[in-house]
Enzyme design. Structure first.
Site, PDB file in Angstrom:
ATOM      1  N   ASP A 136      -3.528  -7.100  -7.464  1.00 44.69           N
ATOM      2  CA  ASP A 136      -5.017  -7.478  -7.757  1.00 44.69           C
ATOM      3  C   ASP A 136      -5.273  -7.092  -9.369  1.00 44.69           C
ATOM      4  O   ASP A 136      -5.863  -6.087  -9.808  1.00 44.69           O
ATOM      5  CB  ASP A 136      -5.868  -6.583  -6.951  1.00 44.69           C
ATOM      6  CG  ASP A 136      -5.626  -6.947  -5.509  1.00 44.69           C
ATOM      7  OD1 ASP A 136      -6.170  -7.946  -5.121  1.00 44.69           O
ATOM      8  OD2 ASP A 136      -4.690  -6.344  -4.766  1.00 44.69           O
ATOM      9  N   GLN A 157      -8.758  -6.456 -10.785  1.00 46.36           N
ATOM     10  CA  GLN A 157      -9.288  -5.249 -10.378  1.00 46.36           C
ATOM     11  C   GLN A 157      -8.859  -4.268 -11.231  1.00 46.36           C
ATOM     12  O   GLN A 157      -9.480  -3.191 -11.507  1.00 46.36           O
ATOM     13  CB  GLN A 157      -8.972  -5.179  -8.603  1.00 46.36           C
ATOM     14  CG  GLN A 157      -9.481  -4.161  -8.280  1.00 46.36           C
ATOM     15  CD  GLN A 157      -9.110  -4.034  -6.854  1.00 46.36           C
ATOM     16  OE1 GLN A 157      -9.999  -4.508  -5.890  1.00 46.36           O
ATOM     17  NE2 GLN A 157      -8.208  -3.513  -6.269  1.00 46.36           N
ATOM     18  N   HIS A 179       0.865  -1.209  -0.142  1.00 46.30           N
ATOM     19  CA  HIS A 179      -0.048   0.055   0.077  1.00 46.30           C
ATOM     20  C   HIS A 179       0.885   1.358   0.029  1.00 46.30           C
ATOM     21  O   HIS A 179       0.607   2.012  -0.714  1.00 46.30           O
ATOM     22  CB  HIS A 179      -0.835   0.108   1.213  1.00 46.30           C
ATOM     23  CG  HIS A 179      -1.976  -1.158   1.382  1.00 46.30           C
ATOM     24  ND1 HIS A 179      -1.658  -2.068   2.467  1.00 46.30           N
ATOM     25  CD2 HIS A 179      -2.917  -1.360   0.606  1.00 46.30           C
ATOM     26  CE1 HIS A 179      -2.939  -2.825   2.446  1.00 46.30           C
ATOM     27  NE2 HIS A 179      -3.567  -2.429   1.100  1.00 46.30           N
TER      28      HIS A 179
END
Ligand code: AMP
Length: 280
Positions: free
Chosen positions: A150, A153, A37
């Site tokens: 991901d 996504q 992140h």
């Protein structure tokens, strides 16, 4: 770092920044932050002068038998990490704020979710696209950063942006891995020491597929078998192993000019995903 919990307050801050001539980048997350992140926050900073992180564990992207209730929530540690990475604002709405009584709109793609995780997690991507559009409307970003970890996504968000003409540029951040190759994930916190060892097999399987392709294997049955064996030998359970076209996400029989490998596996009760570029 400003902490904002309502959509109205977020839109007000965004309007002020835009009037002042700033560019805004958003990094949507579900919290329990890790280096993956934070790498996206740093990447956002390279492209915009105001960086907004969002933390929202979105109930609509979890299935009934998934880990919504147990999903790791650690907002104090998250805030400290975001501050250390010079995040300008943290948008952390409640579920009620995002989905007030009577909420009924959904954003749904019809093709890209018919592969990989979309086939395994019913309704997941409707939850993702709907919440991402709502987050964009709250934060008003010119840029949004998503992780390649991901991959489906990322591709679905890119397609939504294109199809709906959203004025947001999507930037992809490379997958950040632990030293042994395991892709960082908030769900790695669920793993005990034995599972943590078995989890490495997912990355090892992807690397093996890439080695096979580099040495001339094009038959994806062989690639899938090789990946499955590595995961099963480690004691994990394959949810899917796939060799796909990186844009259509369709399964390939033969590796052509472009190919990607993607895996979802259960390590104990924890479902982990990862992917790698085989050829571009
Ligand atoms: P999540 O909190 O799991 O919803 O993830 C929020 C964002 O971080 C998504 O864009 C993910 O793709 C990205 N992300 C998660 N893990 C990693 C990682 N290991 N490396 C890079 N980005 C990641």
């Amino acid at each position: 770092m400003e902490k904002i919990e309502t959509i109205g307050a977020m839109q007000q801050l965004a309007r002020k920044w835009l009037l002042e001539g700033h560019t805004i980048a958003v990094v949507p997350t579900m919290g329990a932050l890790h280096q993956g992140h934070l790498s996206l926050i740093d990447l956002a900073r390279q492209h915009a002068d105001k960086v907004v992180a969002t933390i929202f564990v979105n109930p609509t992207q979890f299935g009934p038998n998934e880990d919504f209730d147990g999903y790791p929530r650690n907002s104090e540690a998250d805030e400290l990490q975001l501050q250390a990475h010079l995040t300008d604002a943290l948008f952390m709405p409640t579920s009620k704020e995002m989905y007030p009584d009577g909420f009924e709109t959904r954003v749904e793609l019809t093709r890209l979710p018919l592969h990989l995780c979309g086939m395994r997690r019913e309704g997941h991507f409707v939850g993702v696209t709907t919440v991402v559009l709502k987050l964009f409307n709250a934060v008003q970003p010119q840029l949004a950063v998503f992780g390649e970890k991901d991959y489906q996504q990322l591709m679905i968000v890119r397609k939504m942006v294109r199809d709906l003409n959203l004025p947001v540029e999507i930037i992809a951040g490379p997958t950040v891995r632990a030293e042994d190759g395991l892709a960082m994930s908030s769900r790695n916190r669920y793993l005990d020491i034995h599972e943590r060892k078995a989890a490495i097999s997912i990355y090892q399987a992807l690397v093996r597929a890439r080695q096979l392709v580099n040495s001339g294997t094009v038959d994806t049955i062989i690639l899938r078998q090789a990946m499955t064996e590595i995961i099963e030998q480690a004691g994990a359970n394959v949810d899917y192993v796939a060799v796909i076209h990186p844009e259509s996400l369709e399964e390939l029989n033969v590796v052509g000019a472009k190919a990607h490998a993607a895996i979802a596996a259960f390590v104990g009760r924890t479902r982990l995903i990862d992917n790698i570029r085989l050829k571009d």
